[in-house]
Design a protein around this motif. Structure first.
Motif, short mmCIF file in Angstrom:
data_model
loop_
_atom_site.label_atom_id
_atom_site.label_comp_id
_atom_site.label_asym_id
_atom_site.label_seq_id
_atom_site.Cartn_x
_atom_site.Cartn_y
_atom_site.Cartn_z
N ARG A 1 0.76 -1.06 -0.12
CA ARG A 1 0.22 0.10 0.00
C ARG A 1 0.97 1.23 0.04
O ARG A 1 0.57 2.18 -0.91
N CYS A 2 1.62 1.21 0.80
CA CYS A 2 2.65 2.46 0.90
C CYS A 2 3.72 2.70 -0.44
O CYS A 2 3.59 3.84 -0.81
N ALA A 3 4.07 1.60 -0.92
CA ALA A 3 5.00 1.65 -2.15
C ALA A 3 4.22 2.07 -3.10
O ALA A 3 4.64 3.05 -4.14
N GLU A 4 2.86 1.68 -3.35
CA GLU A 4 1.95 2.20 -4.41
C GLU A 4 2.08 3.53 -4.51
O GLU A 4 1.77 4.26 -5.52
N ILE A 5 1.62 4.27 -3.21
CA ILE A 5 1.38 5.62 -2.99
C ILE A 5 2.61 6.43 -3.35
O ILE A 5 2.64 7.56 -4.29
N ASP A 6 3.82 5.98 -2.95
CA ASP A 6 5.07 6.61 -3.09
C ASP A 6 5.32 6.62 -4.79
O ASP A 6 5.98 7.40 -4.99
N GLU A 7 4.95 5.47 -5.29
CA GLU A 7 5.45 5.37 -6.47
C GLU A 7 4.63 6.40 -7.35
O GLU A 7 5.06 6.99 -8.22
N ARG A 8 3.24 6.14 -7.17
CA ARG A 8 2.49 7.23 -7.96
C ARG A 8 2.75 8.85 -7.71
O ARG A 8 2.94 9.66 -8.48
N GLU A 9 3.12 9.21 -6.46
CA GLU A 9 3.41 10.51 -6.04
C GLU A 9 4.77 10.89 -6.26
O GLU A 9 5.22 12.18 -6.42
N GLU A 10 5.73 9.84 -6.54
CA GLU A 10 7.05 10.16 -6.92
C GLU A 10 7.61 10.80 -5.66
O GLU A 10 8.67 11.59 -5.69
N SER A 11 7.29 10.55 -4.43
CA SER A 11 7.75 11.18 -3.32
C SER A 11 6.95 10.50 -1.94
O SER A 11 5.90 10.22 -1.85
N HIS A 12 7.67 10.43 -0.76
CA HIS A 12 7.14 9.88 0.33
C HIS A 12 6.07 10.95 1.01
O HIS A 12 5.49 10.51 1.68
N ALA A 13 6.33 12.05 0.58
CA ALA A 13 5.62 13.10 1.08
C ALA A 13 4.18 13.05 0.74
O ALA A 13 3.12 13.22 1.58
#
Length: 178
Positions: free
Chosen positions: A80-92
């Protein structure tokens, strides 16, 4: 002040019974030099209620800071976290979705208050799509050894170019930025 993840979810109190609240790093759950798994619905509920209680207990505060642990990395690598980080191109982006949920939860009871968070170390890059809610304040942290120097104005020093880009990016999306 800012309450870090460890302030809300101390590993000594939570890790044994709820390892799922903590980051997966290199294939294992850990709290050592790590953040939290901030996509966990149960964890989000705990943060919402603890923040609401904090605001009730300390009504004189204007910005209630909910920030990451003071590590350069440690973002959760679960699916879940990795999918969001990839889509956002940032952990922010993941952090903003998390903080926005807290801000939405407290807004009716505390309409004049703000939830603050950090753009710091691993969350300094502005996200592609996530945007802070109107009651979220982003504190962009200038880390001289990583992003520039304190000896010169941002626009006059080539060493500050990277930080100036971060500032422009956050300024374009955040109504409230420090």
């Amino acid at each position: 002040g800012v309450h870090t993840f460890k302030d809300f979810i101390p590993p000594d109190d939570y890790f044994e019974d709820h390892p799922e609240y903590f980051s997966i790093l290199s294939g294992r759950r850990t709290f050592e030099r790590a953040q939290l798994c901030i996509t966990s619905p149960e964890l989000r509920g705990i943060f919402k209620h603890k923040t609401h209680q904090w605001m009730h207990d300390e009504p004189e505060v204007y910005i209630y800071g909910v920030g990451q642990n003071d590590y350069r990395s440690g973002a959760c690598e679960c699916g879940r976290c990795a999918e969001i980080d990839e889509r956002e191109e940032s952990h922010a982006g993941n952090l903003l979705y998390f903080v926005n949920e807290i801000a939405a939860f407290i807004e009716n009871d505390f309409p004049e208050k703000m939830i603050g968070t950090l753009a710091y170390h691993y969350t300094v890059d502005p996200p592609r799509f996530a945007r802070p809610r109107k009651n979220v304040n982003v504190r962009l942290c200038h880390m001289t050894s990583e992003y520039g120097c304190d000896a010169h104005p941002l626009e006059d020093c080539s060493q500050n170019a990277r930080f100036a880009n971060y500032l422009r990016g956050w300024h374009a999306m955040a109504d409230h930025i420090y």
